[in-house]
Write an enzyme that holds these catalytic residues in place. Structure first.
Site, PDB file in Angstrom:
ATOM      1  N   LYS A   1      35.640  36.454  32.577  1.00 19.32           N
ATOM      2  CA  LYS A   1      35.798  35.311  31.669  1.00 19.32           C
ATOM      3  C   LYS A   1      34.886  35.504  30.441  1.00 19.32           C
ATOM      4  CE  LYS A   1      38.771  33.057  34.155  1.00 19.32           C
ATOM      5  NZ  LYS A   1      38.793  33.830  35.371  1.00 19.32           N
TER       6      LYS A   1
HETATM    7  C1  LIG Z   1      43.721  29.116  35.758  1.00 17.62           C
HETATM    8  C2  LIG Z   1      42.697  29.540  36.756  1.00 17.62           C
HETATM    9  N1  LIG Z   1      42.195  28.621  37.614  1.00 17.62           N
HETATM   10  C3  LIG Z   1      41.267  28.935  38.525  1.00 17.62           C
HETATM   11  C4  LIG Z   1      40.771  30.223  38.615  1.00 17.62           C
HETATM   12  C5  LIG Z   1      39.766  30.540  39.662  1.00 17.62           C
HETATM   13  O1  LIG Z   1      38.535  30.893  39.081  1.00 17.62           O
HETATM   14  P1  LIG Z   1      37.408  31.553  39.984  1.00 17.62           P
HETATM   15  O2  LIG Z   1      37.711  33.012  40.050  1.00 17.62           O
HETATM   16  O3  LIG Z   1      36.136  31.254  39.263  1.00 17.62           O
HETATM   17  O4  LIG Z   1      37.477  30.909  41.312  1.00 17.62           O
HETATM   18  C6  LIG Z   1      41.241  31.210  37.745  1.00 17.62           C
HETATM   19  C7  LIG Z   1      40.718  32.563  37.802  1.00 17.62           C
HETATM   20  O5  LIG Z   1      40.898  33.375  36.933  1.00 17.62           O
HETATM   21  C8  LIG Z   1      42.236  30.870  36.799  1.00 17.62           C
HETATM   22  O6  LIG Z   1      42.743  31.788  35.966  1.00 17.62           O
END
Ligand SMILES: Cc1ncc(COP(=O)(O)O)c(C=O)c1O
Length: 356
Positions: free
Chosen positions: A179
């Site tokens: 990110k």
């Molecule tokens: C739209 C979206 N929501 C949630 C997540 C989950 O994030 P995390 O990897 O921090 O759990 C992601 C991960 O890329 C995502 O793209």
């Protein structure tokens, strides 16, 4: 060339070393300091850091008491975590359509999918571009349905002059490795209400709000657990990465926005490559730059042949059997979407689509 690059600043490295030398790796003062910075950055009165955005989404649903027999409306154009979090809570994800022009949840489709069983709506700011929050709230608020923004892509985005994180009852962020702002892995929930924040703080660490327990006379911290909790907190090492990476994030964001503008200008003359529309009076966090093209795979092959990294990042998630399989009333292929990660001003590009 890689599609994504991870930024870890010298300041972040120095802060991590400091934490490692301190011997206090667990959740402590560095986490608190990061949360204070995040509150200021996203303009929310409460921010609780966590170990992922997936955990954040799940925790918001838990705090709302969402469970078996309940429905939660989500878009198909997202990463699978959005839907899985609903399953983690024991509820059923219900898929509303997206607006093909923006790639984000269509408020009218949400309105059609609302039922008495709907306990939350999770709009996703896909690629970092804000969904039409006013229109989503206009549908959800009269029904008393809470909005949990999935802002995994949208840290630093703004909606009508307001930072994403300051608009809805809950907003979930991701600081995962690729990110724009990373803590290695990590997430956060921004809440508007103190009671929600208290519930999040309690449930993120086994059902105990660390801020509220004081050691007894022999230094032990004991607490009776009343609410089901999880091991979802962020630790000092991750928070040190966040604290060190945050100060330069606005400049990186600005650079991505400049590149985004150059892409838009370059594509403006082409009918065959149509960028996803960013709503007026909003600013994207520019994590991805989505475009729609016909014959996506041929286009991707052509780009790859020119050394441009491409990838279909998010395919509609309702196709997964675990999430219920393709939603019968959602249309099939329209045109294909492509996107780029605007961290380079030359060529990096990714393909993405919600169609089957
Ligand atoms: C739209 C979206 N929501 C949630 C997540 C989950 O994030 P995390 O990897 O921090 O759990 C992601 C991960 O890329 C995502 O793209």
């Amino acid at each position: 060339m890689q599609l994504f690059s991870t930024t870890v600043t010298d300041e972040a490295i120095a802060r991590v070393v400091e934490v490692l030398r301190s011997g206090f790796l667990n959740e402590g003062d560095v986490v608190k300091a990061f949360e204070a910075e995040l509150r200021a950055f996203v303009g929310a009165p409460h921010v609780a850091t966590l170990n992922s955005c997936t955990a954040a989404l799940h925790l918001c649903l838990e705090v709302l008491g969402v469970g078996e027999g309940d429905e939660v409306i989500v878009p198909p154009q997202t990463f699978v975590a959005t839907g899985l979090a609903v399953l983690h809570a024991g509820a059923r994800p219900v898929f509303a359509d997206i607006d093909p022009e923006t790639g984000n949840l269509d408020p009218q489709s949400v309105a059609r999918k609302l039922t008495p069983a709907t306990k939350a709506v999770i709009p996703v700011h896909w690629g970092g571009a804000p969904v039409d929050l006013d229109a989503i709230h206009a549908v959800c608020d009269p029904a008393g349905t809470p909005v949990i923004e999935d802002a995994a892509h949208a840290f630093g985005a703004t909606y009508k002059g307001r930072p994403i994180g300051s608009v809805s009852r809950f907003t979930c962020f991701s600081f995962q490795a690729i990110k724009g702002m990373t803590t290695g892995d990590g997430g956060a929930i921004a809440c508007l209400d103190e009671a929600d924040a208290d519930a999040v703080y309690t449930r993120r660490w086994f059902g105990i709000d660390k801020r509220r327990i004081t050691p007894n006379e022999i230094g032990e911290r004991t607490a009776l657990i009343e609410a089901l909790g999880y091991k979802y907190h962020m630790n000092n090492v991750a928070a040190a990465l966040g604290l060190g990476n945050l100060p330069s994030y606005p400049a990186r964001l600005q650079r991505r926005r400049e590149i985004d503008a150059r892409y838009r200008a370059a594509f403006a003359a082409m009918n065959s490559v149509r960028p996803l529309r960013v709503l007026e009076r909003t600013q994207s966090a520019c994590w991805l730059f989505g475009v729609r093209v016909e014959r996506r795979l041929d286009f991707a092959r052509a780009l790859k042949g020119r050394g441009v990294p491409v990838s279909v990042i998010d395919r509609r998630i309702d196709r997964h059997p675990v999430l219920g399989g393709l939603t019968p009333d959602l249309p099939g292929p329209r045109s294909s979407m492509l996107s780029t990660s605007p961290c380079r001003c030359t060529t990096s590009s990714a393909t993405t689509t919600s169609p089957r």
